[in-house]
Structure formats: C-alpha cells, structure tokens
Design a protein around this motif. Structure first.
Motif, PDB file in Angstrom:
ATOM      1  N   LEU A  53       0.795  -1.221   0.000  1.00 29.87           N
ATOM      2  CA  LEU A  53       0.000   0.000   0.000  1.00 29.87           C
ATOM      3  C   LEU A  53       0.831   1.275   0.000  1.00 29.87           C
ATOM      4  CD1 LEU A  53      -2.859  -0.920   2.503  1.00 29.87           C
ATOM      5  CD2 LEU A  53      -2.893  -1.017   0.003  1.00 29.87           C
ATOM      6  N   TRP A  54       2.094   1.188   0.377  1.00 32.15           N
ATOM      7  CA  TRP A  54       2.931   2.385   0.408  1.00 32.15           C
ATOM      8  C   TRP A  54       3.455   2.749  -0.977  1.00 32.15           C
ATOM      9  CZ3 TRP A  54       1.850   5.159   4.233  1.00 32.15           C
ATOM     10  CH2 TRP A  54       1.668   4.627   5.512  1.00 32.15           C
ATOM     11  N   GLU A  55       3.344   1.842  -1.928  1.00 34.09           N
ATOM     12  CA  GLU A  55       3.749   2.136  -3.298  1.00 34.09           C
ATOM     13  C   GLU A  55       2.564   2.679  -4.093  1.00 34.09           C
ATOM     14  OE1 GLU A  55       5.854  -0.941  -5.342  1.00 34.09           O
ATOM     15  OE2 GLU A  55       6.862  -1.656  -3.533  1.00 34.09           O
ATOM     16  N   HIS A  56       2.868   3.239  -5.276  1.00 29.08           N
ATOM     17  CA  HIS A  56       1.820   3.700  -6.192  1.00 29.08           C
ATOM     18  C   HIS A  56       0.970   2.502  -6.589  1.00 29.08           C
ATOM     19  CE1 HIS A  56       0.137   6.334  -9.345  1.00 29.08           C
ATOM     20  NE2 HIS A  56       0.136   5.251 -10.104  1.00 29.08           N
TER      21      HIS A  56
ATOM     22  N   ALA B  31      -5.430  -0.625   8.844  1.00 30.61           N
ATOM     23  CA  ALA B  31      -4.406  -0.853   7.831  1.00 30.61           C
ATOM     24  C   ALA B  31      -3.615   0.433   7.576  1.00 30.61           C
ATOM     25  CB  ALA B  31      -5.054  -1.350   6.543  1.00 30.61           C
ATOM     26  N   PRO B  32      -2.456   0.323   6.905  1.00 28.56           N
ATOM     27  CA  PRO B  32      -1.671   1.514   6.565  1.00 28.56           C
ATOM     28  C   PRO B  32      -2.476   2.489   5.710  1.00 28.56           C
ATOM     29  CG  PRO B  32      -0.366  -0.468   6.239  1.00 28.56           C
ATOM     30  CD  PRO B  32      -1.766  -0.920   6.511  1.00 28.56           C
ATOM     31  N   ARG B  33      -2.209   3.792   5.873  1.00 29.97           N
ATOM     32  CA  ARG B  33      -2.984   4.825   5.192  1.00 29.97           C
ATOM     33  C   ARG B  33      -2.089   5.623   4.253  1.00 29.97           C
ATOM     34  NH1 ARG B  33      -4.252   5.552  10.849  1.00 29.97           N
ATOM     35  NH2 ARG B  33      -5.982   4.127  11.322  1.00 29.97           N
ATOM     36  N   ASN B  34      -2.394   5.529   2.992  1.00 30.99           N
ATOM     37  CA  ASN B  34      -1.674   6.272   1.961  1.00 30.99           C
ATOM     38  C   ASN B  34      -2.653   7.300   1.396  1.00 30.99           C
ATOM     39  OD1 ASN B  34      -0.380   7.191  -0.361  1.00 30.99           O
ATOM     40  ND2 ASN B  34       0.571   5.201  -0.790  1.00 30.99           N
ATOM     41  N   GLY B  35      -2.685   8.478   2.015  1.00 32.00           N
ATOM     42  CA  GLY B  35      -3.670   9.487   1.668  1.00 32.00           C
ATOM     43  C   GLY B  35      -3.640   9.904   0.207  1.00 32.00           C
ATOM     44  N   ALA B  36      -2.448  10.023  -0.365  1.00 30.37           N
ATOM     45  CA  ALA B  36      -2.338  10.447  -1.757  1.00 30.37           C
ATOM     46  C   ALA B  36      -2.957   9.419  -2.697  1.00 30.37           C
ATOM     47  CB  ALA B  36      -0.873  10.674  -2.111  1.00 30.37           C
TER      48      ALA B  36
ATOM     49  N   PHE C 102      -5.258   7.118  -1.765  1.00 31.35           N
ATOM     50  CA  PHE C 102      -6.693   7.127  -1.490  1.00 31.35           C
ATOM     51  C   PHE C 102      -7.382   8.129  -2.420  1.00 31.35           C
ATOM     52  CE2 PHE C 102      -6.159   6.036   3.324  1.00 31.35           C
ATOM     53  CZ  PHE C 102      -5.892   4.731   2.999  1.00 31.35           C
ATOM     54  N   ARG C 103      -6.839   9.334  -2.460  1.00 32.15           N
ATOM     55  CA  ARG C 103      -7.459  10.400  -3.248  1.00 32.15           C
ATOM     56  C   ARG C 103      -7.366  10.102  -4.743  1.00 32.15           C
ATOM     57  NH1 ARG C 103      -7.389  14.901  -6.156  1.00 32.15           N
ATOM     58  NH2 ARG C 103      -8.665  16.674  -5.461  1.00 32.15           N
ATOM     59  N   ARG C 104      -6.240   9.617  -5.200  1.00 35.60           N
ATOM     60  CA  ARG C 104      -6.048   9.409  -6.634  1.00 35.60           C
ATOM     61  C   ARG C 104      -7.039   8.389  -7.198  1.00 35.60           C
ATOM     62  NH1 ARG C 104      -3.876   5.951 -10.020  1.00 35.60           N
ATOM     63  NH2 ARG C 104      -3.104   4.586  -8.372  1.00 35.60           N
ATOM     64  N   VAL C 105      -7.285   7.298  -6.461  1.00 37.48           N
ATOM     65  CA  VAL C 105      -8.140   6.246  -7.021  1.00 37.48           C
ATOM     66  C   VAL C 105      -9.628   6.522  -6.807  1.00 37.48           C
ATOM     67  CG1 VAL C 105      -6.314   4.548  -6.692  1.00 37.48           C
ATOM     68  CG2 VAL C 105      -8.123   4.741  -4.987  1.00 37.48           C
TER      69      VAL C 105
END
Length: 279
Positions: free
Chosen positions: A145-148, A164-169, A171-174
């Motif tokens: 999840l930390w990768e694109h 779970a881990p949070r990848n805000g960028a 989340f927003r992109r998808v």
C-alpha cells in the motif's frame, strides 16, 4: 469440478500494469497488458502484482491469518462489519479495500451492494487466498500500500481502510470526485484487558486528531462514529485475538504467551471516520 476463482470484469478494468501503467486484459488465467507484461492468477484466484519483496514482519503469517479467520468466524466483529456496510450503502461502483486481509469487511459491503464489485489490496498473499473466495464479486491483488497502486485514477466510489496503513495520496487518486473514504481504527481501551496476556499497544489519545491532519490535504471529514461493546471471549478467542494482531509477528513473544484457560471480558472500541474527497 469446482471452477477456479478468478477476477471480476470490473476489477480487471480498474487494474493497471505495475511496470508500465497500461490497462490489463484477462487472457485465460493471466493478466496481460499491451506491452506484453504478464501476471498469472494463483489457483486460489488472487494475483500478485508486486515486483519486489516486502520487509520481514510486514505481511500476515499463516498463523496470523488462521487466527483472524477463526476469530471473525465466531462473529465477534459482526457488529463492526454491519456498521461499515451501512456507511457504504450508497456505493454504486468499485469498492477498494486497502489492507483487506481475508476480505471479511469487503464481503460484508458487497452483500448489500448487488451492483458493485470489490478490489481487495493487501501485502499478504496468505490472507488474499481467503479474500479471493470471500465473495463472487471480489478480486484480490497482492500489493504494498505504500507504493503507487496498480489501479486507475478515479476508478473507485469507495475506499475502505480497516486497521491498515494509510496512503492518503493514493486514497485520493483512485477515488472519483465525491468519492468516500472510510477509515476504521481502534479507540482508546480497545482490547486493553488483554494486557495480562500479551503486550497491548495503548491507543494515542490524539489519534483522531493526527488522522485528520494526515488526510487534510486530500479529504474533509464528513462524520465520525464510535462503536463500543463489552463481550466475553472464550479462551481460544482470547488467544486468536492476540495472534492476529502485531504480536503475531514476534515468535519469541508468542512462545512466551501464558496459557489461557478462562473466559475474559474485554472491550471492543472502534472509530469509523467517513471522509469525502476534495475536488
């Protein structure tokens, strides 16, 4: 003979090649892109798109997955699953579960959304073996999840993130414009009574404040609800609750766990935070 599990069409359409970002097509039991990059589906139905290993202690082990399956099958988090499904009952497209584990919560959401498909992302192939068979409209993909993410931009109507881990960028992109992010996290006191059995991480009293700050560049908070319950766990359930958490990554700690012979009354405490993607 039972047909091998596969990926729903809506999931294939949303996936992108991790090597060149091109769309995929499903060719038999393989995902292929126009550049001829190919990824085979496992017999259990999930596909591993990772092109690099992950650090030790990151992915759930077989013992952790087995403990989680047994604990969830006993119905202890059924109330949380229902609450998640209720918040996401408006979804009408793809639901992405970031850190889906065995697919328990995503399957609960899909049960209420006959027109939706689900994409389970997790770094544990062992967990996704279960997720791939958790629901007929669910597709499971191994990913860090930390990768694109190997997911098209604005492909999802909902992103779930449960413990779970949070990848805000990402989340927003998808998420499509107006899309919903639902983050579920433990509240202070969650399983605190198990401290006598295993080390229990104390939840930061400013956890929600830090969560909002971390997501503020991409999301605005819509609602936040607490779910709190006192339950009695059987000895096997107590051990499973310990094994399926962070302690499961530490064999030495597991070996030192005391034998549990009596039921234990514990607290379940969760926070459900609903965010809307900013345009």
């Amino acid at each position: 003979m039972t047909r091998p599990a596969t990926l729903p069409d809506a999931v294939v359409a949303a996936l992108r090649c991790p090597l060149c970002s091109a769309p995929f097509g499903l060719d038999g039991r393989s995902l292929r892109c126009p550049s001829r990059h190919s990824f085979d589906l496992a017999k259990q139905g999930y596909v591993n798109l990772l092109h690099a290993g992950v650090a030790a202690g990151t992915a759930d082990t077989a013992e952790m997955v087995a403990a989680r399956v047994a604990f969830l099958a006993a119905g202890h988090y059924a109330g949380l699953r229902d609450a998640i499904a209720q918040v996401t009952a408006h979804a009408d497209g793809l639901v992405v579960d970031a850190g889906a584990g065995t697919g328990y919560y995503l399957a609960g959401v899909l049960d209420r959304l006959p027109g939706a498909a689900g994409l389970a992302l997790d770094v544990s192939a062992l967990a996704l073996r279960r997720a791939a068979k958790a629901h007929p409209r669910l597709g499971a993909v191994v990913w860090n999840l930390w990768e694109h993410w190997p997911v098209a931009s604005e492909a999802a109507s909902v992103v779930l993130n449960v413990f779970a881990p949070r990848n805000g960028a990402e989340f927003r992109r998808v998420l499509r414009p107006g899309g919903t992010l639902l983050v579920v996290s433990p509240e202070r006191g969650h399983l605190a009574e198990l401290a006598s059995v295993a080390p229990v991480l104390e939840v930061d009293s400013r956890k929600e404040e830090r969560l909002d700050a971390a997501l503020s560049d991409h999301f605005e908070l819509v609602s936040r609800n607490a779910l709190r319950e006192r339950v009695t766990l059987k000895p096997d359930d107590v051990r499973n609750a310990v094994l399926m958490g962070p302690t499961g990554h530490h064999p030495a700690r597991l070996a030192a766990l005391p034998e549990v012979t009596e039921p234990a009354e514990v607290t379940f405490a969760f926070s459900l935070s609903e965010y809307r993607r900013t345009v």
